[in-house]
Design a protein around this motif. Structure first.
Motif, PDB file in Angstrom:
ATOM      1  N   LYS A   2       0.890  -1.220  -0.121  1.00 52.18           N
ATOM      2  CA  LYS A   2      -0.037   0.147  -0.110  1.00 52.18           C
ATOM      3  C   LYS A   2       0.859   1.158   0.140  1.00 52.18           C
ATOM      4  N   GLY A   4       3.775   3.967  -2.488  1.00 47.68           N
ATOM      5  CA  GLY A   4       4.095   4.476  -4.110  1.00 47.68           C
ATOM      6  C   GLY A   4       2.547   4.608  -4.872  1.00 47.68           C
ATOM      7  N   TRP A   7      -2.222   3.431  -5.137  1.00 47.90           N
ATOM      8  CA  TRP A   7      -3.521   4.139  -5.070  1.00 47.90           C
ATOM      9  C   TRP A   7      -4.167   4.219  -6.566  1.00 47.90           C
ATOM     10  N   TRP A 282       5.173  23.850   1.410  1.00 51.16           N
ATOM     11  CA  TRP A 282       4.472  22.823   0.904  1.00 51.16           C
ATOM     12  C   TRP A 282       3.652  21.840   1.821  1.00 51.16           C
ATOM     13  N   VAL A 286      -0.500  21.066   1.901  1.00 51.82           N
ATOM     14  CA  VAL A 286      -0.865  19.757   1.712  1.00 51.82           C
ATOM     15  C   VAL A 286      -1.697  19.455   2.891  1.00 51.82           C
ATOM     16  N   THR A 325      -6.828  15.855  -1.209  1.00 51.12           N
ATOM     17  CA  THR A 325      -5.405  15.973  -1.333  1.00 51.12           C
ATOM     18  C   THR A 325      -5.287  17.354  -2.288  1.00 51.12           C
ATOM     19  N   PHE A 326      -3.930  17.622  -2.475  1.00 49.42           N
ATOM     20  CA  PHE A 326      -3.518  18.880  -3.298  1.00 49.42           C
ATOM     21  C   PHE A 326      -4.189  18.838  -4.734  1.00 49.42           C
ATOM     22  N   ARG A 327      -4.485  17.716  -5.324  1.00 50.20           N
ATOM     23  CA  ARG A 327      -4.957  17.960  -6.590  1.00 50.20           C
ATOM     24  C   ARG A 327      -6.455  18.336  -6.650  1.00 50.20           C
TER      25      ARG A 327
ATOM     26  N   ARG B  38       1.659  12.277   5.418  1.00 53.16           N
ATOM     27  CA  ARG B  38       1.131  12.667   4.073  1.00 53.16           C
ATOM     28  C   ARG B  38       2.492  13.253   3.412  1.00 53.16           C
ATOM     29  N   LEU B  39       3.207  13.748   3.870  1.00 53.32           N
ATOM     30  CA  LEU B  39       4.360  14.286   3.165  1.00 53.32           C
ATOM     31  C   LEU B  39       5.321  13.027   2.742  1.00 53.32           C
ATOM     32  N   PRO B  43       1.748  13.299  -2.427  1.00 55.90           N
ATOM     33  CA  PRO B  43       0.453  13.931  -2.148  1.00 55.90           C
ATOM     34  C   PRO B  43      -0.758  12.926  -2.890  1.00 55.90           C
ATOM     35  N   ASP B  44      -0.432  11.969  -3.446  1.00 51.42           N
ATOM     36  CA  ASP B  44      -1.031  11.022  -4.258  1.00 51.42           C
ATOM     37  C   ASP B  44      -1.525   9.781  -3.327  1.00 51.42           C
ATOM     38  N   ALA B  45      -1.155   9.631  -2.167  1.00 49.67           N
ATOM     39  CA  ALA B  45      -1.350   8.584  -1.429  1.00 49.67           C
ATOM     40  C   ALA B  45      -3.024   8.782  -0.727  1.00 49.67           C
ATOM     41  N   THR B  46      -3.609   7.662  -0.585  1.00 50.01           N
ATOM     42  CA  THR B  46      -4.972   7.632   0.067  1.00 50.01           C
ATOM     43  C   THR B  46      -5.052   8.089   1.463  1.00 50.01           C
ATOM     44  N   GLU B  48      -6.351   6.232   3.504  1.00 46.72           N
ATOM     45  CA  GLU B  48      -6.132   5.098   4.269  1.00 46.72           C
ATOM     46  C   GLU B  48      -4.359   4.629   4.491  1.00 46.72           C
ATOM     47  N   GLN B  49      -3.792   4.969   3.490  1.00 45.28           N
ATOM     48  CA  GLN B  49      -2.341   4.788   3.549  1.00 45.28           C
ATOM     49  C   GLN B  49      -1.747   5.616   4.418  1.00 45.28           C
TER      50      GLN B  49
END
Lengths: 408, 335
Positions: A2, A4, A7, A282, A286, A325-327, B38-39, B43-46, B48-49
């Motif tokens: 879980k 890298g 996701w 940053w 986040v 998330t930042f996106r 989170r860092l 930034p793409d981690a869920t 849950e992760q």
């Protein structure tokens, strides 16, 4: 693990449903059709299982220990043209060519690559100017590249990138919860000045999907600066002038984003807004992005394609599943768009996927959840004797040294 | 009070200071904004992760529990897991500390070797051109931002003249014994390696030393002027002692004792503040690692680095205090 990029596949892939059919075939059984799956396969890195298993350490994954993650911090176990010779953390990584690489070797190809970690821009420029570095990476400032362009013997290669620079508007926070206010802001922004004077050249963004990405919709509406329209939309929004107060957040280490903020402030003050500009680390951005209440009204974001599929900049940014998330700092919500995006992901035929993703782009842009500013140029600099560089455009570090030759 | 009792007392005084420092940095590092999990995951981690990593790191526990666990680990030599380098912080510190200690030590050697003679020269040639020049240089040294000076030195000596290397520590000695390239290359009888390592040190160490050099120079000058007016100097001169003996054996010894404080403080200060110089010269040191960790919110690394620098600061100051006793017998063994 879980970790890298897991996701990307979590929604559709379970570990027990991946089978090695024969020596060269792997079968993935997805829970349902998943449009970006094929494109996302390049995020898999193929490792030598035997080598990794010989080097596992105790860890939380049963017989797989730590899955070799400690070993892979300092060694390679892949199948590419180069092998890691040395890795000194924070200093240098040295790779040497693997003589038995299956594609073979030709004269003048690079046999040894030294990556040096240098974070100070002035030092990086000195190194390449003095010929002590053959190539520098793409993270210099725009002005830094402009300076290098003037130096004889240095090539600055510029390519339209698959990156989007946009100003995300928090659609849950008044007055930006009003679509007409967001559209007014989109019309008030001076795109030409941003691109010509601040980015010093870039492709004008046309919607959330970078224009080089297959699946980008050329028919999306494009907002251009029109102060009269902006004022009219603002009047139609019914928001009283005393409520037109917003904050703009940017990453404090990026001067370009501050300049964009100053431009935005000047543009919006023309139509009656009060704008507060705030630089944040940053890490803070986040954290702010996790909730609509803490997310600033407008946030400047650079967002590169995560996998080579239009899904990255549509579903990945405008489906509610990405909130937090930042996106997704716009916290965009439109049931129709959500439905279209889900249908697009599940569509099996590529032409159907394309139609739906393009429809989603049109719907999203009409709601103006972002000011779509630019697809910045990707710049990289190297000495003129380095030949064969080709921009690939994914994942940031995509320099294919195998393609290079040295022609002194 | 015997010397041993004095030493023991001073050592015991260090403990509460370090304990206070550990509490302060532990709390501060955790209250600054930004979610380290989170860092670390990107930034793409869920979510849950992120939650899973927070649990693994114990960040879901109350602050007090986290602190007690951390300190328990620290006493066993376990500085905790670095989110950035993905290994124990103790390993990172072991790797990066020697580079900074070597750089700072050489910088202090430069500062003393140049600052003291210039201070003496300035004092004995008071109000003459040499004095004016030294004072001007000291003023410039204090005023110049280190990173800017570092870039200028790099441009002049590495780019235009090409006589000194631009970045890094140079090739590592064949065997890592202490982590100090100068010492390791000597131990390996590698003279060429020693010269190369020293060449790599010259520019960063000089850039780092300039502020301290200027301070030492000004302090020595002021103290020397004061000492040279005293009766014992007049007496020494009237005995017919050579001027060199009067200056170096008598006046300088007294003038130097207060400069020791500055030297001690500067050493500790430079250990933690070599960041900008390390950045310009891509020097893989602890200060750079520490600041990078701070930006990345690598909590264990931030706390570990701060404690190590705190210990170094305390030890250097203890040594300075002990040196006072040697230079000034009146304050020996007193607290």
């Amino acid at each position: 693990m879980k970790k890298g990029f897991s996701w990307v596949w979590t929604p559709v892939l379970e570990p027990g449903r991946i089978k090695a059919v024969d020596k060269y075939t792997v079968r993935f059984e997805l829970k349902e059709a998943y449009a970006p799956f094929l494109g996302s396969l390049l995020l898999f890195f193929i490792l030598d299982k035997d080598l990794v298993m010989r080097n596992i350490k105790p860890g939380p994954y049963g017989e797989f220990g730590d899955y070799g993650s400690a070993f892979l911090e300092r060694a390679d176990a892949g199948s590419g043209p180069y092998r890691m010779e040395r890795f000194d953390r924070a200093t240098e990584m040295v790779m040497t060519r693997f003589e038995n690489y299956w594609r073979g070797w030709k004269p003048n190809q690079i046999s040894r690559v030294s990556f040096k970690t240098v974070t100070e821009e002035a030092t990086v420029k000195t190194l390449i100017k003095a010929g002590q570095a053959d190539m520098v990476n793409q993270w210099l400032s725009v002005q830094g590249f402009q300076e290098l362009k003037q130096v004889p013997g240095i090539v600055v290669k510029e390519d339209p990138s698959v990156q989007l620079f946009h100003l995300q508007m928090n659609t849950k926070k008044p007055p930006l919860d009003n679509v007409k206010v967001r559209q007014a802001i989109s019309y008030a922004f001076d795109y030409d000045t941003a691109i010509q004077k601040i980015f010093l050249g870039a492709t004008r963004a046309r919607g959330p999907v970078p224009v080089r990405v297959p699946g980008w919709n050329p028919k999306v509406p494009v907002y251009t600066r029109n102060v009269a329209t902006a004022k009219r939309l603002l009047a139609e929004s019914g928001v009283p002038p005393q409520n037109l107060s917003i904050e703009y957040a940017y990453v404090v280490t990026l001067p370009l984003e501050r300049q964009i903020g100053l431009l935005l402030k000047s543009n919006l003050e023309e139509i009656g807004f009060k704008v507060e500009i705030r630089g944040e680390p940053w890490a803070r951005i986040v954290e702010l992005a996790t909730k609509p209440e803490t997310t600033p009204h407008i946030t400047a974001i650079f967002d590169t394609l995560k996998y080579p599929h239009v899904d990255s900049h549509t579903y990945g940014m405008y489906h509610p599943s990405c909130w937090g998330t930042f996106r997704c700092m716009s916290f965009y919500e439109n049931p129709r768009v959500t439905q279209v995006l889900e249908a697009a992901r599940r569509a099996v035929k590529p032409e159907e996927q394309l139609r739906l993703y393009q429809l989603a782009q049109e719907l999203i842009v009409r709601d103006a959840p972002s000011i779509y500013v630019a697809n910045p140029l990707h710049r990289i600099a190297f000495r003129d004797y380095v030949k064969g560089y080709r921009y690939v455009g994914l994942l940031g570090f995509d320099v294919a040294f195998y393609d290079f030759t040295i022609a002194r | 009070m015997t010397f041993r009792t004095y030493l023991l007392r001073r050592l015991l005084q260090i403990i509460p200071a370090l304990l206070g420092l550990s509490i302060l940095i532990f709390v501060l590092s955790r209250v600054v904004p930004g979610d380290p999990a989170r860092l670390a995951l990107g930034p793409d981690a869920t979510q849950e992760q992120v939650e899973q990593l927070r649990r693994e790191m114990g960040l879901d526990q109350p602050l007090l529990v986290q602190y007690v666990r951390y300190m328990g680990g620290l006493f066993r030599g376990d500085f905790g897991f670095s989110l950035r380098t993905r290994r124990n912080v103790a390993q990172d510190i072991k790797e990066f500390l020697p580079a900074t200690v070597e750089l700072t030590t050489v910088a202090m050697v430069f500062a003393i070797a140049l600052g003291v003679p210039l201070g003496i020269l300035s004092a004995v040639r008071k109000d003459r051109p040499e004095d004016h020049l030294s004072r001007f240089l000291a003023l410039v040294g204090v005023a110049l931002p280190r990173f800017w000076l570092a870039i200028l030195l790099q441009l002049l000596f590495a780019y235009y003249l090409g006589i000194l290397p631009t970045i890094g520590r140079g090739p590592a000695p064949p065997v890592r014994i202490t982590g100090f390239y100068l010492i390791d290359s000597l131990l390996a009888l590698d003279v060429r390696g020693f010269v190369t390592a020293f060449k790599h040190l010259i520019l960063p160490a000089f850039a780092l030393s300039v502020g301290s050099l200027a301070q030492i120079m000004r302090l020595i000058r002021a103290n020397m002027i004061e000492e040279m007016r005293r009766d014992y100097v007049l007496a020494a001169r009237s005995y017919g002692l050579p001027e060199r003996v009067v200056i170096y054996k008598y006046a300088l010894k007294n003038a130097f004792s207060s400069a020791l404080t500055v030297i001690g403080l500067s050493y500790g200060f430079l250990l933690g503040n070599a960041f900008l110089v390390e950045t310009v010269f891509a020097w893989p040191g602890l200060a750079f690692y520490g600041v990078d960790s701070l930006l990345f919110k690598d909590l264990n690394a931030v706390v570990g680095v701060t404690i190590v620098i705190g210990v170094a600061f305390a030890v250097v100051n203890l040594l300075v205090d002990l040196a006072y006793g040697y230079l000034d017998p009146r304050i020996r063994y007193e607290t």
